[in-house]
Write a protein that holds these residues in place. Structure first.
Motif, PDB file in Angstrom:
ATOM      1  N   ALA A 142       0.816  -1.218   0.000  1.00 29.23           N
ATOM      2  CA  ALA A 142       0.000   0.000   0.000  1.00 29.23           C
ATOM      3  C   ALA A 142       0.845   1.261   0.000  1.00 29.23           C
ATOM      4  N   ASN A 143       2.143   1.134   0.367  1.00 30.35           N
ATOM      5  CA  ASN A 143       3.017   2.303   0.464  1.00 30.35           C
ATOM      6  C   ASN A 143       3.799   2.590  -0.806  1.00 30.35           C
ATOM      7  N   TYR A 144       3.573   1.840  -1.871  1.00 25.93           N
ATOM      8  CA  TYR A 144       4.370   1.989  -3.081  1.00 25.93           C
ATOM      9  C   TYR A 144       3.990   3.241  -3.884  1.00 25.93           C
ATOM     10  N   ASP A 145       5.000   3.940  -4.380  1.00 25.65           N
ATOM     11  CA  ASP A 145       4.923   4.887  -5.498  1.00 25.65           C
ATOM     12  C   ASP A 145       3.953   6.046  -5.325  1.00 25.65           C
ATOM     13  N   ARG A 146       3.880   6.600  -4.121  1.00 24.78           N
ATOM     14  CA  ARG A 146       3.023   7.768  -3.950  1.00 24.78           C
ATOM     15  C   ARG A 146       3.639   9.022  -4.594  1.00 24.78           C
ATOM     16  N   HIS A 147       4.895   8.959  -5.039  1.00 24.49           N
ATOM     17  CA  HIS A 147       5.469  10.081  -5.787  1.00 24.49           C
ATOM     18  C   HIS A 147       4.768  10.273  -7.133  1.00 24.49           C
ATOM     19  N   LEU A 148       3.992   9.267  -7.558  1.00 33.55           N
ATOM     20  CA  LEU A 148       3.293   9.377  -8.837  1.00 33.55           C
ATOM     21  C   LEU A 148       1.984  10.153  -8.725  1.00 33.55           C
ATOM     22  N   ASP A 149       1.554  10.480  -7.488  1.00 35.05           N
ATOM     23  CA  ASP A 149       0.375  11.351  -7.361  1.00 35.05           C
ATOM     24  C   ASP A 149       0.602  12.523  -6.418  1.00 35.05           C
ATOM     25  N   SER A 150       1.720  12.549  -5.700  1.00 39.90           N
ATOM     26  CA  SER A 150       2.003  13.618  -4.742  1.00 39.90           C
ATOM     27  C   SER A 150       3.075  14.558  -5.297  1.00 39.90           C
ATOM     28  N   GLU A 151       2.768  15.849  -5.374  1.00 38.45           N
ATOM     29  CA  GLU A 151       3.749  16.813  -5.872  1.00 38.45           C
ATOM     30  C   GLU A 151       4.957  16.902  -4.945  1.00 38.45           C
ATOM     31  N   MET A 152       4.713  16.884  -3.637  1.00 41.93           N
ATOM     32  CA  MET A 152       5.827  16.982  -2.695  1.00 41.93           C
ATOM     33  C   MET A 152       6.782  15.804  -2.855  1.00 41.93           C
ATOM     34  N   LEU A 153       6.234  14.581  -2.977  1.00 40.42           N
ATOM     35  CA  LEU A 153       7.079  13.409  -3.137  1.00 40.42           C
ATOM     36  C   LEU A 153       7.705  13.356  -4.526  1.00 40.42           C
ATOM     37  N   ALA A 154       7.023  13.880  -5.529  1.00 44.53           N
ATOM     38  CA  ALA A 154       7.606  13.973  -6.867  1.00 44.53           C
ATOM     39  C   ALA A 154       8.828  14.881  -6.848  1.00 44.53           C
ATOM     40  N   GLN A 155       8.714  16.023  -6.204  1.00 45.95           N
ATOM     41  CA  GLN A 155       9.863  16.925  -6.081  1.00 45.95           C
ATOM     42  C   GLN A 155      10.989  16.258  -5.309  1.00 45.95           C
ATOM     43  N   HIS A 156      10.616  15.458  -4.316  1.00 47.33           N
ATOM     44  CA  HIS A 156      11.624  14.794  -3.488  1.00 47.33           C
ATOM     45  C   HIS A 156      12.445  13.796  -4.300  1.00 47.33           C
ATOM     46  N   VAL A 157      11.788  12.884  -5.041  1.00 49.43           N
ATOM     47  CA  VAL A 157      12.542  11.858  -5.770  1.00 49.43           C
ATOM     48  C   VAL A 157      13.375  12.469  -6.891  1.00 49.43           C
ATOM     49  N   CYS A 158      13.008  13.673  -7.344  1.00 47.13           N
ATOM     50  CA  CYS A 158      13.755  14.372  -8.395  1.00 47.13           C
ATOM     51  C   CYS A 158      14.744  15.395  -7.838  1.00 47.13           C
ATOM     52  N   PHE A 217      11.340   7.263   3.989  1.00 43.77           N
ATOM     53  CA  PHE A 217      10.810   7.237   2.627  1.00 43.77           C
ATOM     54  C   PHE A 217      11.959   6.849   1.705  1.00 43.77           C
ATOM     55  N   ALA A 218      11.828   5.716   1.028  1.00 43.78           N
ATOM     56  CA  ALA A 218      12.894   5.184   0.179  1.00 43.78           C
ATOM     57  C   ALA A 218      12.578   5.446  -1.284  1.00 43.78           C
ATOM     58  N   ALA A 219      13.511   6.085  -1.990  1.00 43.22           N
ATOM     59  CA  ALA A 219      13.423   6.259  -3.433  1.00 43.22           C
ATOM     60  C   ALA A 219      14.499   5.385  -4.065  1.00 43.22           C
ATOM     61  N   ARG A 220      14.138   4.649  -5.112  1.00 40.00           N
ATOM     62  CA  ARG A 220      15.036   3.658  -5.702  1.00 40.00           C
ATOM     63  C   ARG A 220      15.391   4.055  -7.136  1.00 40.00           C
ATOM     64  N   TYR A 221      16.705   3.996  -7.455  1.00 38.71           N
ATOM     65  CA  TYR A 221      17.213   4.515  -8.726  1.00 38.71           C
ATOM     66  C   TYR A 221      18.032   3.461  -9.460  1.00 38.71           C
ATOM     67  N   VAL A 222      17.904   3.452 -10.789  1.00 39.72           N
ATOM     68  CA  VAL A 222      18.710   2.607 -11.666  1.00 39.72           C
ATOM     69  C   VAL A 222      19.029   3.401 -12.928  1.00 39.72           C
ATOM     70  N   PRO A 223      20.053   2.986 -13.689  1.00 41.13           N
ATOM     71  CA  PRO A 223      20.268   3.600 -15.001  1.00 41.13           C
ATOM     72  C   PRO A 223      19.049   3.358 -15.907  1.00 41.13           C
ATOM     73  N   THR A 224      18.848   4.230 -16.866  1.00 43.10           N
ATOM     74  CA  THR A 224      17.682   4.088 -17.739  1.00 43.10           C
ATOM     75  C   THR A 224      17.778   2.876 -18.653  1.00 43.10           C
TER      76      THR A 224
END
Length: 313
Positions: free
Chosen positions: A65-81, A253-260
């Protein structure tokens, strides 16, 4: 945030990271800013009407239930970026980066610790790979940036790492694990320390059934609100129990990154784990730096509320 410039790991920090598999603390926000941001955002996140995953009765009670809220939250979107984060990840992974997942990790007073584990393809719960690096890699994993949204002390359940374990996998994720939350939780696995893994027994994945983590080498990473730790997911990691000496929750809050170039959710249209299931029809990975080099990946350019994801050039 701390600065408008794009930070990077220094040569000394990069050498430490390559040797030990982690670096901390990274200051993303001042404590007062983090507390103010979270005070506002936690109320907004209660509204799931624009979340990419609409949960059933089982999924809503599990970690999925805690997955990927950066896809609807502006604050979390700014955070992962955030340049404070992405600039440092770019020091290790190169110029072209995806954020492919984010997760909340709450720990409440009295909660057990999280068991020692590693993640390569993130097939650990289901046996189905969720990320695949190009075939010339023995294993890949992801770089996780775990930001403390609240205080994270030993008593409140901060993270632990066993340095220099990131280059050898002690688990076989293709085995999969059986979801048995009532049987597995609160098992003493590290002396008298009770640890679990969200309803799984991570020991089911061990390559050598008789192997045990070298916990005598473990380091604990205490963080202030707004500070982060950056680490390879293949690094052996766990968390302390929340001793309950305070009534406050510990929240990471964990953000996960990989090469494209990495393939995300290959051949999958849903995730099934932790007793829940979420469809991926509205999912998209976020290009946080550079260019996309894998056209098979689903890419999201904006949140479901229309906020465009900022990307470093």
């Amino acid at each position: 945030m701390i600065t408008s410039t794009i930070p990077a790991l220094s040569a000394e920090q990069l050498a430490f990271f390559k040797e030990n598999g982690y670096i901390a603390p990274i200051k993303v926000y001042e404590p007062e800013e983090m507390e103010a941001r979270w005070k506002v955002e936690r109320l907004k996140l209660m509204d799931r009407s624009n979340a990419v995953y609409q949960l059933d009765s089982h999924s809503g009670n599990t970690n999925i239930a805690n997955y990927d809220r950066h896809l609807d939250s502006e604050m979390l979107a700014q955070h992962v970026c955030s340049p404070e984060i992405v600039g440092r990840v770019r020091s290790v992974l190169g110029p072209d980066l995806l954020c492919w997942r984010s997760e909340f990790f709450p720990k409440y007073p009295g909660d057990e610790g999280t068991d020692w584990h590693q993640a390569d393809t993130f097939a650990n719960a289901s046996g189905t790979p969720q990320i695949l690096w190009p075939q010339n890699r023995e294993f890949g994993g992801t770089i996780t940036v775990w930001t403390a949204f609240t205080e994270a002390t030993i008593d409140m359940g901060c993270l632990q790492f066993i340095p220099r374990t990131q280059n050898q996998m002690f688990y076989d994720e293709t085995k999969g694990m059986k979801y048995k939350p009532q049987e597995i939780n609160s098992v003493a696995k590290d002396g008298d320390v009770k640890r679990g893994f969200f309803g799984y027994d991570y020991r089911e994945l061990q390559i050598d059934p008789d192997w045990t983590p070298d916990v005598d080498r473990a380091v604990s990473i205490e963080l202030r609100p707004g500070e982060a730790v950056m680490f390879w997911s293949t690094l052996m990691h766990a968390s302390h129990p929340h001793a309950g000496n305070t009534k406050k929750m510990r929240l990471g809050f964990a953000a996960r990154y990989v090469p494209t170039s990495v393939q995300v959710y290959p051949g999958s249209d849903a995730i099934e784990e932790y007793g829940g299931r979420i469809k991926l029809d509205r999912y998209g990975a976020v290009v946080v730096a550079g260019d996309n080099h894998n056209e098979t990946n689903r890419i999201a350019s904006a949140t479901t509320r229309g906020f465009a994801f900022p990307s470093l050039p």
